[in-house]
Design an enzyme around this catalytic site. Sequence first.
Site, PDB file in Angstrom:
ATOM      1  N   ASN A 100       0.809  -1.229   0.000  1.00 27.93           N
ATOM      2  CA  ASN A 100       0.000   0.000   0.000  1.00 27.93           C
ATOM      3  C   ASN A 100       0.840   1.276   0.000  1.00 27.93           C
ATOM      4  O   ASN A 100       0.413   2.284  -0.558  1.00 27.93           O
ATOM      5  CB  ASN A 100      -1.006  -0.025   1.150  1.00 27.93           C
ATOM      6  CG  ASN A 100      -0.360  -0.148   2.509  1.00 27.93           C
ATOM      7  OD1 ASN A 100       0.800  -0.563   2.615  1.00 27.93           O
ATOM      8  ND2 ASN A 100      -1.084   0.195   3.539  1.00 27.93           N
TER       9      ASN A 100
ATOM     10  N   GLU B 200       4.844  -4.487  11.914  1.00 25.21           N
ATOM     11  CA  GLU B 200       3.853  -3.445  11.602  1.00 25.21           C
ATOM     12  C   GLU B 200       2.723  -4.140  10.863  1.00 25.21           C
ATOM     13  O   GLU B 200       2.806  -4.360   9.658  1.00 25.21           O
ATOM     14  CB  GLU B 200       4.493  -2.358  10.718  1.00 25.21           C
ATOM     15  CG  GLU B 200       5.606  -1.581  11.385  1.00 25.21           C
ATOM     16  CD  GLU B 200       5.107  -0.590  12.417  1.00 25.21           C
ATOM     17  OE1 GLU B 200       3.877  -0.487  12.626  1.00 25.21           O
ATOM     18  OE2 GLU B 200       5.945   0.071  13.048  1.00 25.21           O
TER      19      GLU B 200
ATOM     20  N   CYS C 226      -3.246   0.679   6.873  1.00 20.74           N
ATOM     21  CA  CYS C 226      -3.288  -0.192   8.050  1.00 20.74           C
ATOM     22  C   CYS C 226      -3.940   0.466   9.256  1.00 20.74           C
ATOM     23  O   CYS C 226      -4.644  -0.171  10.013  1.00 20.74           O
ATOM     24  CB  CYS C 226      -1.866  -0.598   8.400  1.00 20.74           C
ATOM     25  SG  CYS C 226      -0.786   0.830   8.553  1.00 20.74           S
TER      26      CYS C 226
ATOM     27  N   GLU D 159       8.306   2.266  14.422  1.00 18.73           N
ATOM     28  CA  GLU D 159       9.065   2.936  13.368  1.00 18.73           C
ATOM     29  C   GLU D 159       9.002   4.427  13.639  1.00 18.73           C
ATOM     30  O   GLU D 159       8.071   4.924  14.278  1.00 18.73           O
ATOM     31  CB  GLU D 159       8.473   2.597  11.996  1.00 18.73           C
ATOM     32  CG  GLU D 159       8.707   1.126  11.669  1.00 18.73           C
ATOM     33  CD  GLU D 159       8.414   0.722  10.250  1.00 18.73           C
ATOM     34  OE1 GLU D 159       7.367   1.107   9.728  1.00 18.73           O
ATOM     35  OE2 GLU D 159       9.247   0.003   9.671  1.00 18.73           O
TER      36      GLU D 159
HETATM   37  P1  NAD Z   1       0.902  -9.565   3.338  1.00 21.87           P
HETATM   38  O1  NAD Z   1       1.026 -10.010   4.748  1.00 21.87           O
HETATM   39  O2  NAD Z   1       0.164 -10.430   2.395  1.00 21.87           O
HETATM   40  O3  NAD Z   1       2.351  -9.374   2.697  1.00 21.87           O
HETATM   41  C1  NAD Z   1       3.302  -8.507   3.280  1.00 21.87           C
HETATM   42  C2  NAD Z   1       4.683  -8.912   2.826  1.00 21.87           C
HETATM   43  O4  NAD Z   1       5.028 -10.150   3.437  1.00 21.87           O
HETATM   44  C3  NAD Z   1       4.822  -9.122   1.325  1.00 21.87           C
HETATM   45  O5  NAD Z   1       6.062  -8.615   0.914  1.00 21.87           O
HETATM   46  C4  NAD Z   1       4.783 -10.632   1.195  1.00 21.87           C
HETATM   47  O6  NAD Z   1       5.466 -11.119   0.053  1.00 21.87           O
HETATM   48  C5  NAD Z   1       5.489 -11.058   2.457  1.00 21.87           C
HETATM   49  N1  NAD Z   1       5.187 -12.408   2.925  1.00 21.87           N
HETATM   50  C6  NAD Z   1       4.074 -13.152   2.727  1.00 21.87           C
HETATM   51  N2  NAD Z   1       4.191 -14.331   3.358  1.00 21.87           N
HETATM   52  C7  NAD Z   1       5.383 -14.349   3.976  1.00 21.87           C
HETATM   53  C8  NAD Z   1       6.064 -15.284   4.801  1.00 21.87           C
HETATM   54  N3  NAD Z   1       5.529 -16.466   5.124  1.00 21.87           N
HETATM   55  N4  NAD Z   1       7.276 -14.951   5.292  1.00 21.87           N
HETATM   56  C9  NAD Z   1       7.826 -13.752   5.009  1.00 21.87           C
HETATM   57  N5  NAD Z   1       7.238 -12.825   4.228  1.00 21.87           N
HETATM   58  C10 NAD Z   1       6.028 -13.121   3.711  1.00 21.87           C
HETATM   59  O7  NAD Z   1       0.303  -8.100   3.393  1.00 21.87           O
HETATM   60  P2  NAD Z   1      -0.144  -7.180   2.171  1.00 21.87           P
HETATM   61  O8  NAD Z   1      -1.408  -7.756   1.620  1.00 21.87           O
HETATM   62  O9  NAD Z   1       1.007  -6.943   1.286  1.00 21.87           O
HETATM   63  O10 NAD Z   1      -0.451  -5.799   2.903  1.00 21.87           O
HETATM   64  C11 NAD Z   1      -1.641  -5.508   3.545  1.00 21.87           C
HETATM   65  C12 NAD Z   1      -1.501  -5.742   5.036  1.00 21.87           C
HETATM   66  O11 NAD Z   1      -0.415  -4.979   5.544  1.00 21.87           O
HETATM   67  C13 NAD Z   1      -2.726  -5.254   5.801  1.00 21.87           C
HETATM   68  O12 NAD Z   1      -3.038  -6.188   6.811  1.00 21.87           O
HETATM   69  C14 NAD Z   1      -2.259  -3.945   6.412  1.00 21.87           C
HETATM   70  O13 NAD Z   1      -2.946  -3.580   7.556  1.00 21.87           O
HETATM   71  C15 NAD Z   1      -0.826  -4.240   6.680  1.00 21.87           C
HETATM   72  N6  NAD Z   1      -0.048  -2.989   6.786  1.00 21.87           N
HETATM   73  C16 NAD Z   1       0.448  -2.607   8.007  1.00 21.87           C
HETATM   74  C17 NAD Z   1       1.147  -1.419   8.143  1.00 21.87           C
HETATM   75  C18 NAD Z   1       1.695  -0.965   9.469  1.00 21.87           C
HETATM   76  O14 NAD Z   1       2.609  -0.138   9.481  1.00 21.87           O
HETATM   77  N7  NAD Z   1       1.196  -1.443  10.595  1.00 21.87           N
HETATM   78  C19 NAD Z   1       1.370  -0.611   7.013  1.00 21.87           C
HETATM   79  C20 NAD Z   1       0.855  -1.033   5.783  1.00 21.87           C
HETATM   80  C21 NAD Z   1       0.151  -2.227   5.690  1.00 21.87           C
END
Ligand code: NAD
Length: 483
Positions: A152, A249, A283, A457
């Site tokens: 995002n 995060e 998020c 962060e």
């Molecule tokens: P996601 O969890 O599907 O993927 C995040 C990242 O993790 C990607 O790069 C993905 O390739 C990687 N990944 C997936 N499986 C993994 C594994 N088993 N081991 C290591 N890495 C792995 O999330 P998304 O769909 O890309 O993003 C949306 C989510 O992120 C939402 O839940 C949102 O709330 C959260 N988010 C949190 C913050 C924050 O700062 N708290 C900021 C932005 C988004």
Amino acid sequence: MRAQPKASHFIAGAWAEDTGGALIESVYPATGEVIAQLHEATPQILAQALETAATAQADWAACAPVERGRILQRAAALLRARNRALSELETLDTGKPMQETLVADAASGADALEYFAGFAATVTGQTIPLGRDMAYTLREPLGVCAGIGAWNYPIQIACWKAAPALAFGNAMVFKPSEMTPLSALALAEIFAEAGLPAGLFNVIQGRGGVGAALASDPRVAKLSLTGSVPTGRKVAAAAGAALKPVTMELGGKSPLIIFDDADLDNAVGAAMLANFYSSGQICSNGTRVFVHRAVKDSFLQRLDARASKIIAGDPLDEATQLGPLISEAHLARVLAYVDGAKAEGARLVCGGARLERPGAFMAPTAFADVTDTMTLAREEVFGPVMAVFDFDGEDEVIARANATEFGLAAGVFTRDIARAHRVIGRLQAGTCWINAYNLTPVEMPFGGVKASGFGRENGHAALEHYTRVKSVYLGLGDVDAPY
Ligand code: NAD
């Protein structure tokens, strides 16, 4: 393909490719057009990224902090100078409108680089008097840190992790989301141009499997993930097995509480920002909007009137306020939540359907009469879907706001300053706003509690997560041995 990079990865100051890795296609969500094709990192690419990072980090740790800061400042200046091109790239990769990416993405990344550039040379230890003897502490870098990003805010996430890591003497291997692989590569090029020694910021591509390989690799000293709660659980478990520190995060279902004395126009504006900005794919969004029963009707009327004026359209047109969701698959998930909310008895106030135009667009959507047990009240939707709840009393709304596994953020709107602080003090959330929402300046630590994660962060707090303390006891007299 209009955003094809020179290669998939950027390692040791140069482009790197291994076509043996599985194909990744970056799609412009506003049209479905494939804008770039890349390959996942193979084990060889991963090893190259980690090994060159380790070599470079040893020298970087010995570099004067003020010099590290100077390089980060140069990178920030390049980000600012190229903001428009970087914003276009981010818009193509994410579908977010230029109106947003011009101010919220590379610009926020530049803020982080400037902040930590200045911070670098101020880091000191303590001297601890012990009578005859004394002790002192050193703040040391951790080594090679790994960053894994969500889709995002791709360049912002890369900068929020890389800036403190590099400022404090670490190297970083960054894996962007497979949905948005491009801007981290542009950042790596900028770091190289700014004079960052080769190997200190390496970018490798891949899906979850590459992320998992990074998380469990013994060459990684620390891992920072921005992603969903299910991914967080897996990454934290892998890091736990290796006894490796992590910053998490993760997602949220944050409460935004609007009391009956609030400035209602401001509260409506904040609730809209907290649900519709970036098509709701943020998020920390305040997706559970608790509105005091006395002002609920007025709130909903104003919301409906303003939501109907939001301009959806071509994200590259700066007048556009609402772009598509990240993908057709994600849109289908979000629309399933909308159908579920209707079936469970929530009342649709506005939106509720995809827009009749090409691309993964959906109308800004709000439901009223949502109850705490509905799916819409409990699960992160990550789309432009606001849930409005009624409440009557302060204790009641605090208990309901806290009744969630998440704890990323929270907001309160009221003119009663004592109540504002009292309520915030009792909310279980890592990042809170009073009479504002979703502002995340780099000076302020950002992060969650409960299932939304741990670690912070930005701000001074980031120092704790990218350095470790070494204690040194200094004996100044004879050794007092009984033997
Ligand atoms: P996601 O969890 O599907 O993927 C995040 C990242 O993790 C990607 O790069 C993905 O390739 C990687 N990944 C997936 N499986 C993994 C594994 N088993 N081991 C290591 N890495 C792995 O999330 P998304 O769909 O890309 O993003 C949306 C989510 O992120 C939402 O839940 C949102 O709330 C959260 N988010 C949190 C913050 C924050 O700062 N708290 C900021 C932005 C988004």
